[in-house]
Design a protein around this motif. Structure first.
Motif, PDB file in Angstrom:
ATOM      1  N   LEU A  68       0.815  -1.217   0.000  1.00 28.61           N
ATOM      2  CA  LEU A  68       0.000   0.000   0.000  1.00 28.61           C
ATOM      3  C   LEU A  68       0.849   1.269   0.000  1.00 28.61           C
ATOM      4  CD1 LEU A  68      -2.735  -1.198   2.493  1.00 28.61           C
ATOM      5  CD2 LEU A  68      -3.045  -0.763   0.038  1.00 28.61           C
ATOM      6  N   ILE A  69       1.926   1.272   0.756  1.00 34.72           N
ATOM      7  CA  ILE A  69       2.737   2.496   0.806  1.00 34.72           C
ATOM      8  C   ILE A  69       3.666   2.627  -0.393  1.00 34.72           C
ATOM      9  CG2 ILE A  69       2.546   2.710   3.307  1.00 34.72           C
ATOM     10  CD1 ILE A  69       5.429   1.753   3.551  1.00 34.72           C
ATOM     11  N   ALA A  70       3.811   1.549  -1.167  1.00 31.33           N
ATOM     12  CA  ALA A  70       4.617   1.626  -2.394  1.00 31.33           C
ATOM     13  C   ALA A  70       3.861   2.355  -3.505  1.00 31.33           C
ATOM     14  CB  ALA A  70       4.999   0.227  -2.856  1.00 31.33           C
ATOM     15  N   ARG A  71       2.562   2.454  -3.357  1.00 32.01           N
ATOM     16  CA  ARG A  71       1.743   3.166  -4.334  1.00 32.01           C
ATOM     17  C   ARG A  71       1.987   4.667  -4.184  1.00 32.01           C
ATOM     18  NH1 ARG A  71      -4.057   0.128  -3.445  1.00 32.01           N
ATOM     19  NH2 ARG A  71      -3.364  -1.939  -4.084  1.00 32.01           N
ATOM     20  N   PRO A  72       1.708   5.434  -5.232  1.00 31.21           N
ATOM     21  CA  PRO A  72       1.931   6.885  -5.150  1.00 31.21           C
ATOM     22  C   PRO A  72       0.866   7.632  -4.354  1.00 31.21           C
ATOM     23  CG  PRO A  72       1.081   6.302  -7.311  1.00 31.21           C
ATOM     24  CD  PRO A  72       1.334   5.010  -6.574  1.00 31.21           C
ATOM     25  N   ASP A  73      -0.136   6.917  -3.840  1.00 31.94           N
ATOM     26  CA  ASP A  73      -1.204   7.568  -3.081  1.00 31.94           C
ATOM     27  C   ASP A  73      -0.635   8.283  -1.863  1.00 31.94           C
ATOM     28  OD1 ASP A  73      -2.797   6.186  -4.868  1.00 31.94           O
ATOM     29  OD2 ASP A  73      -3.313   4.613  -3.445  1.00 31.94           O
ATOM     30  N   THR A  74      -1.204   9.424  -1.559  1.00 30.63           N
ATOM     31  CA  THR A  74      -0.828  10.137  -0.342  1.00 30.63           C
ATOM     32  C   THR A  74      -2.072  10.322   0.504  1.00 30.63           C
ATOM     33  OG1 THR A  74      -1.168  12.289  -1.384  1.00 30.63           O
ATOM     34  CG2 THR A  74       1.069  11.382  -1.446  1.00 30.63           C
ATOM     35  N   GLY A  75      -1.847  10.566   1.746  1.00 31.42           N
ATOM     36  CA  GLY A  75      -2.969  10.757   2.653  1.00 31.42           C
ATOM     37  C   GLY A  75      -2.551  10.365   4.047  1.00 31.42           C
ATOM     38  N   GLY A  76      -3.476  10.508   4.951  1.00 31.37           N
ATOM     39  CA  GLY A  76      -3.187  10.300   6.363  1.00 31.37           C
ATOM     40  C   GLY A  76      -2.544   8.981   6.720  1.00 31.37           C
ATOM     41  N   TRP A  77      -3.278   7.884   6.543  1.00 29.93           N
ATOM     42  CA  TRP A  77      -2.748   6.601   7.003  1.00 29.93           C
ATOM     43  C   TRP A  77      -1.566   6.146   6.160  1.00 29.93           C
ATOM     44  CZ3 TRP A  77      -2.786   2.515   3.719  1.00 29.93           C
ATOM     45  CH2 TRP A  77      -3.686   2.542   2.656  1.00 29.93           C
ATOM     46  N   GLN A  78      -1.577   6.448   4.850  1.00 28.27           N
ATOM     47  CA  GLN A  78      -0.442   6.063   4.008  1.00 28.27           C
ATOM     48  C   GLN A  78       0.831   6.762   4.478  1.00 28.27           C
ATOM     49  OE1 GLN A  78      -3.382   7.285   2.731  1.00 28.27           O
ATOM     50  NE2 GLN A  78      -3.852   6.327   0.774  1.00 28.27           N
ATOM     51  N   ASP A  79       0.729   8.059   4.705  1.00 32.26           N
ATOM     52  CA  ASP A  79       1.890   8.823   5.147  1.00 32.26           C
ATOM     53  C   ASP A  79       2.349   8.390   6.538  1.00 32.26           C
ATOM     54  OD1 ASP A  79       1.822  10.166   2.734  1.00 32.26           O
ATOM     55  OD2 ASP A  79       0.768  11.915   3.552  1.00 32.26           O
ATOM     56  N   LEU A  80       1.394   8.061   7.398  1.00 33.81           N
ATOM     57  CA  LEU A  80       1.753   7.587   8.737  1.00 33.81           C
ATOM     58  C   LEU A  80       2.547   6.284   8.653  1.00 33.81           C
ATOM     59  CD1 LEU A  80       1.619   7.686  11.831  1.00 33.81           C
ATOM     60  CD2 LEU A  80      -0.586   6.510  11.660  1.00 33.81           C
ATOM     61  N   PHE A  81       2.074   5.339   7.868  1.00 34.05           N
ATOM     62  CA  PHE A  81       2.798   4.071   7.743  1.00 34.05           C
ATOM     63  C   PHE A  81       4.159   4.267   7.071  1.00 34.05           C
ATOM     64  CE2 PHE A  81      -1.332   1.767   8.386  1.00 34.05           C
ATOM     65  CZ  PHE A  81      -0.934   1.068   9.507  1.00 34.05           C
ATOM     66  N   ARG A  82       4.254   5.170   6.108  1.00 39.07           N
ATOM     67  CA  ARG A  82       5.564   5.461   5.502  1.00 39.07           C
ATOM     68  C   ARG A  82       6.523   5.985   6.571  1.00 39.07           C
ATOM     69  NH1 ARG A  82       2.170   7.739   1.162  1.00 39.07           N
ATOM     70  NH2 ARG A  82       2.202   6.206  -0.522  1.00 39.07           N
ATOM     71  N   GLU A  83       6.037   6.873   7.414  1.00 42.03           N
ATOM     72  CA  GLU A  83       6.853   7.469   8.483  1.00 42.03           C
ATOM     73  C   GLU A  83       7.316   6.393   9.462  1.00 42.03           C
ATOM     74  OE1 GLU A  83       5.487  10.136  12.187  1.00 42.03           O
ATOM     75  OE2 GLU A  83       5.154  11.119  10.248  1.00 42.03           O
TER      76      GLU A  83
END
Length: 89
Positions: A68-83
């Motif tokens: 999910l975080i490998a996708r270019p999508d940005t947003g709350g939960w995606q950015d949190l998991f990337r962090e």
């Protein structure tokens, strides 16, 4: 992704998170935006260990988070998991 049998979810990986990340994670367990179930499982797994907050995440969920975080999508939960993933390399 390998096929899972029954409730066997694989090994567990421990991810250290901050109090702020833990609070944000709770926010993503409700509402819209998708992946509330995944956020809930991770949130529920958090415990104090050696003075830190540690999420115990099964391999199956780690694979899903990685996808999910490998996708270019940005947003709350995606950015949190990337962090969180970046901090736990």
């Amino acid at each position: 992704m390998p096929k899972m049998k029954g409730k066997v979810l694989g090994k567990v990986r421990e991810l250290v998170i901050t109090q702020e990340q833990h609070t944000k994670l709770l926010d993503y367990t409700t509402g819209t935006g998708g992946r509330q179930d995944l956020c809930q499982r991770v949130y529920d797994s958090v415990a104090h260990k050696e003075g830190k907050l540690v999420a115990r995440v099964y391999d199956a969920d780690m694979v899903r988070i990685g996808e999910l975080i490998a996708r270019p999508d940005t947003g709350g939960w995606q950015d949190l998991f990337r962090e969180v993933m970046e901090a736990n390399k």
